[in-house]
Every structure is written in structure tokens, then in C-alpha cells.
Design an enzyme around this catalytic site. Sequence first.
Site, short mmCIF file in Angstrom:
data_model
loop_
_atom_site.label_atom_id
_atom_site.label_comp_id
_atom_site.label_asym_id
_atom_site.label_seq_id
_atom_site.Cartn_x
_atom_site.Cartn_y
_atom_site.Cartn_z
N HIS A 264 69.56 7.56 5.17
CA HIS A 264 70.07 6.77 4.04
C HIS A 264 68.98 6.33 3.09
O HIS A 264 69.17 5.39 2.31
CB HIS A 264 70.86 5.57 4.56
N ALA B 256 68.64 -4.29 22.09
CA ALA B 256 67.84 -3.06 22.17
C ALA B 256 66.39 -3.37 22.55
O ALA B 256 65.76 -2.60 23.29
CB ALA B 256 67.89 -2.34 20.82
C1 BV8 Z 1 79.31 10.35 1.91
C2 BV8 Z 1 72.04 2.57 2.60
C3 BV8 Z 1 80.33 12.07 0.68
C4 BV8 Z 1 72.26 1.52 1.57
C5 BV8 Z 1 74.13 2.88 3.80
C6 BV8 Z 1 84.32 10.51 6.54
C7 BV8 Z 1 83.43 11.56 6.22
C8 BV8 Z 1 82.50 11.40 5.21
C9 BV8 Z 1 82.41 10.19 4.49
C10 BV8 Z 1 83.29 9.16 4.82
C11 BV8 Z 1 84.22 9.31 5.81
N1 BV8 Z 1 84.93 8.16 5.89
C12 BV8 Z 1 84.46 7.28 4.99
C13 BV8 Z 1 83.48 7.86 4.31
C14 BV8 Z 1 82.72 7.22 3.24
C15 BV8 Z 1 81.51 6.42 3.73
C16 BV8 Z 1 81.73 5.73 5.04
O1 BV8 Z 1 81.35 6.25 6.09
N2 BV8 Z 1 82.31 4.54 4.98
C17 BV8 Z 1 82.47 3.74 6.18
C18 BV8 Z 1 82.31 2.26 5.83
C19 BV8 Z 1 83.82 4.06 6.76
N3 BV8 Z 1 80.35 7.29 3.83
C20 BV8 Z 1 79.66 7.51 2.71
O2 BV8 Z 1 79.98 7.09 1.63
C21 BV8 Z 1 78.40 8.35 2.87
N4 BV8 Z 1 78.43 9.35 1.85
O3 BV8 Z 1 80.00 10.55 2.85
O4 BV8 Z 1 79.34 11.07 0.76
C22 BV8 Z 1 79.87 12.99 -0.34
C23 BV8 Z 1 79.54 14.30 0.01
C24 BV8 Z 1 79.13 15.18 -0.98
C25 BV8 Z 1 79.02 14.73 -2.30
C26 BV8 Z 1 79.30 13.40 -2.63
C27 BV8 Z 1 79.75 12.52 -1.66
C28 BV8 Z 1 77.16 7.51 2.61
C29 BV8 Z 1 76.98 6.50 3.70
C30 BV8 Z 1 75.63 5.79 3.54
C31 BV8 Z 1 75.84 4.43 2.95
N5 BV8 Z 1 74.55 3.72 2.91
N6 BV8 Z 1 72.94 2.29 3.73
C32 BV8 Z 1 71.68 0.19 2.00
O5 BV8 Z 1 71.35 0.01 3.18
O6 BV8 Z 1 71.53 -0.66 1.12
S1 BV8 Z 1 75.12 2.59 5.14
C33 BV8 Z 1 74.62 1.23 6.01
O7 BV8 Z 1 75.48 1.23 7.14
C34 BV8 Z 1 73.23 1.22 6.59
O8 BV8 Z 1 72.51 2.42 6.42
C35 BV8 Z 1 73.52 1.01 8.07
O9 BV8 Z 1 72.51 1.42 8.88
C36 BV8 Z 1 74.71 1.85 8.15
C37 BV8 Z 1 75.51 1.93 9.38
O10 BV8 Z 1 75.72 0.66 9.85
P1 BV8 Z 1 74.97 0.29 11.22
O11 BV8 Z 1 73.56 0.72 11.12
O12 BV8 Z 1 75.76 0.82 12.35
O13 BV8 Z 1 74.98 -1.25 11.13
P2 BV8 Z 1 76.20 -2.20 11.52
O14 BV8 Z 1 75.88 -3.55 10.99
O15 BV8 Z 1 77.49 -1.53 11.17
O16 BV8 Z 1 76.17 -2.24 13.11
C38 BV8 Z 1 75.06 -2.80 13.78
C39 BV8 Z 1 75.29 -2.48 15.23
O17 BV8 Z 1 74.17 -2.95 15.97
C40 BV8 Z 1 76.52 -3.16 15.80
O18 BV8 Z 1 77.21 -2.22 16.62
C41 BV8 Z 1 75.93 -4.29 16.67
O19 BV8 Z 1 76.72 -4.53 17.82
C42 BV8 Z 1 74.61 -3.71 17.07
N7 BV8 Z 1 73.56 -4.70 17.31
C43 BV8 Z 1 73.31 -5.84 16.63
N8 BV8 Z 1 72.21 -6.43 17.15
C44 BV8 Z 1 71.75 -5.61 18.14
C45 BV8 Z 1 72.61 -4.51 18.25
N9 BV8 Z 1 72.43 -3.53 19.14
C46 BV8 Z 1 71.37 -3.64 19.97
N10 BV8 Z 1 70.49 -4.67 19.93
C47 BV8 Z 1 70.66 -5.67 19.04
N11 BV8 Z 1 69.78 -6.69 19.01
#
Ligand code: BV8
Length: 250
Positions: free
Chosen positions: A117, A229
Site C-alpha cells: 500500500h 504480536a
Molecule cells: C483495489 C493505505 C481495485 C492508505 C490502505 C474485493 C476485491 C478487490 C477490491 C475490493 C474488494 N472488496 C472491496 C474492495 C475495495 C477495497 C477494500 O478492500 N475495501 C475493504 C474496506 C472492504 N480495496 C481497495 O480499494 C484496494 N484497491 O482493490 O483497487 C482496482 C483494480 C484495478 C484498477 C483500479 C482499482 C486498495 C486497498 C488499499 C487501501 N489502502 N492503506 C493509508 O494507510 O493511508 S488500506 C489500510 O487497511 C492499511 O494499509 C491497513 O494496513 C489495511 C488493512 O487493515 P489492517 O492492516 O488489517 O488493519 P486493521 O486496523 O483493519 O486491523 C488491525 C488488526 O490487528 C486487527 O485484526 C487487530 O485485532 C489486530 N491487532 C491490533 N493490535 C494488535 C493486533 N494484532 C497483534 N498484536 C497487536 N498488538
Amino acid sequence: MTRPTFRERVQEADRVVVLTGAGVSAESGVPTFRGAGGLWRRYRAEDLATPEAFARDPRLVWEWYAWRRELIAARRPNAAHDAIAALETHARGFLLVTQNVDGLHRRAGSVRMVELHGSLWRVRCLAEEVVTENLEVPLPALPPRCACGALLRPDVVWFGEALPTEAIRQAFDAAESCEVMLVAGTSALVQPAASLPMIAKAHGAYVVEVNLEPTALSDLADESHHGKAGDVLPRLLGPLAHPRGLPPDL
Ligand code: BV8
């Protein structure tokens, strides 16, 4: 015949892949996206991390990134980053695939990695498309501009944007050919990154998850370890959590 342990599997493997998300940076004090503290002012990441939000209000989006840059600049990698960087010195065919944009894996010493990303420590000129590293904290002006006068944007992948072709190719290739995949600190919700463990599993890999809680991935994982982690990875990796060549007690 007892089943090989995770460590034995890592030592036997020709390719080991680690996939990380925001959870591995949580113990460094960097808020995750969906957990408590994942908000900034009253906005969710999905509201601001989009090209539409930037087009509508580049200053607001840059205030969010500037806030994150200042917060991260004052933080350090934690034991989770360190364990993953050390694992790289032991595992053959190692690749770290991170969703994180905070740069903490690199600061911990990870080398063989792809940033799916992008990175908030790089900026891209909207006119020239040139990407440059920018570590300025604080930024002199918001929104920052290129010498050519055009707006700069963070070199990150926003929702609705395609991931970098080379990074996604490397990540899918590694997921298809690894024998072991360790997935740490991700809610496994954001696509296409969240598909990588499924692909690895479908190609016969042993998948191990480390997370505070069960996720969308937990049913598929061969092992799920619940905890921080920074605590779990050193315990799970044992001597592999210390860089090769350094005695564990250092
Ligand atoms: C795209 C950068 C298409 C910005 C980020 C199906 C197929 C394809 C796409 C989609 C699809 N369904 C939906 C989509 C669209 C979308 C998507 O996935 N939406 C989600 C919300 C459903 N995807 C996109 O838009 C992607 N692009 O598909 O484009 C395309 C293709 C061709 C041409 C044009 C378009 C782009 C996705 C990237 C978005 N950018 N970040 C920024 O950071 O400012 S995403 C963002 O979320 C971060 O990168 C982050 O890392 C990422 C994922 O979240 P997590 O890392 O998992 O973080 P989260 O807070 O969710 O979870 C934290 C976890 O850690 C939890 O489980 C928690 O329990 C755990 N935790 C907490 N503390 C600890 C811990 N574990 C261990 N130890 C701890 N101490």
C-alpha cells in the site's frame, strides 16, 4: 509421527512469506485502522484514504497524513518488527509483504519486503508523477507542493486505487510458491491483500495467524495464536526471533 512444529517448517521451507497489517505497529503506539483509536478527529480511514477525499479537500487529507507522520516519527519499531526482521536472516526465500505504510519494518531492518500500500514517507507529484522520499516532520506547508508548482500526494494506495503492479506480482507469486505463511496483525478485510493467505493455503502452504482476536482468516489458518504480536512472535519464533549469528541473549 508427530506433526512438524512451525519453527521446523520454517527451517525446512524453501520459501517463507510474512504478511503484516496495522496490528504489528500497534505496540509502537501507531493506531490501527479499525481498532480503538483508529479514528482521527471524527473521520474513518475509509473516508480520507480515497482519491475523491483528496480531490475534494487536499488540505484535510494532508492534515491526517501529517499527523500520522509526526506520530510515527516519534515512535520506534517494536518486538514484532524486530522478530520479523530477524526471521528474514534465517528463512530461505524470505519475503515480507506489508500493508503498512508507516516504514517501521524498514526501520527494524527488514530488507526483502514489498509495501503493498505504499509509504507515507514518499510523496508523488500529481503533474510529473515523480516519487521522492520525504521525511520532513513537520511538513513546511499543507498541502505540500512540488517545485513545479503542482500538488504532492502521499505515495500510498488509496481505496479504489490499484496496487503497485510489481509489488502485487511479487506478493502473489510468493503466496503461490511458499511452504509457510505467517500472517500477523491484520483484520484480513482489505482486498486484494486479504486474498494472499487463501492463495497460499490453496497452494499447500502452512498458514499461521497471530492476532489479538479471531479474524476472517482464522478458520483457514493451520494455527491461530491470540495475543500481542510483540509477545507472541518472539515466543513462537524462539531462536529465529534473533538475527542469525547473534547469540540470543544479546
Ligand atoms: C483495489 C493505505 C481495485 C492508505 C490502505 C474485493 C476485491 C478487490 C477490491 C475490493 C474488494 N472488496 C472491496 C474492495 C475495495 C477495497 C477494500 O478492500 N475495501 C475493504 C474496506 C472492504 N480495496 C481497495 O480499494 C484496494 N484497491 O482493490 O483497487 C482496482 C483494480 C484495478 C484498477 C483500479 C482499482 C486498495 C486497498 C488499499 C487501501 N489502502 N492503506 C493509508 O494507510 O493511508 S488500506 C489500510 O487497511 C492499511 O494499509 C491497513 O494496513 C489495511 C488493512 O487493515 P489492517 O492492516 O488489517 O488493519 P486493521 O486496523 O483493519 O486491523 C488491525 C488488526 O490487528 C486487527 O485484526 C487487530 O485485532 C489486530 N491487532 C491490533 N493490535 C494488535 C493486533 N494484532 C497483534 N498484536 C497487536 N498488538
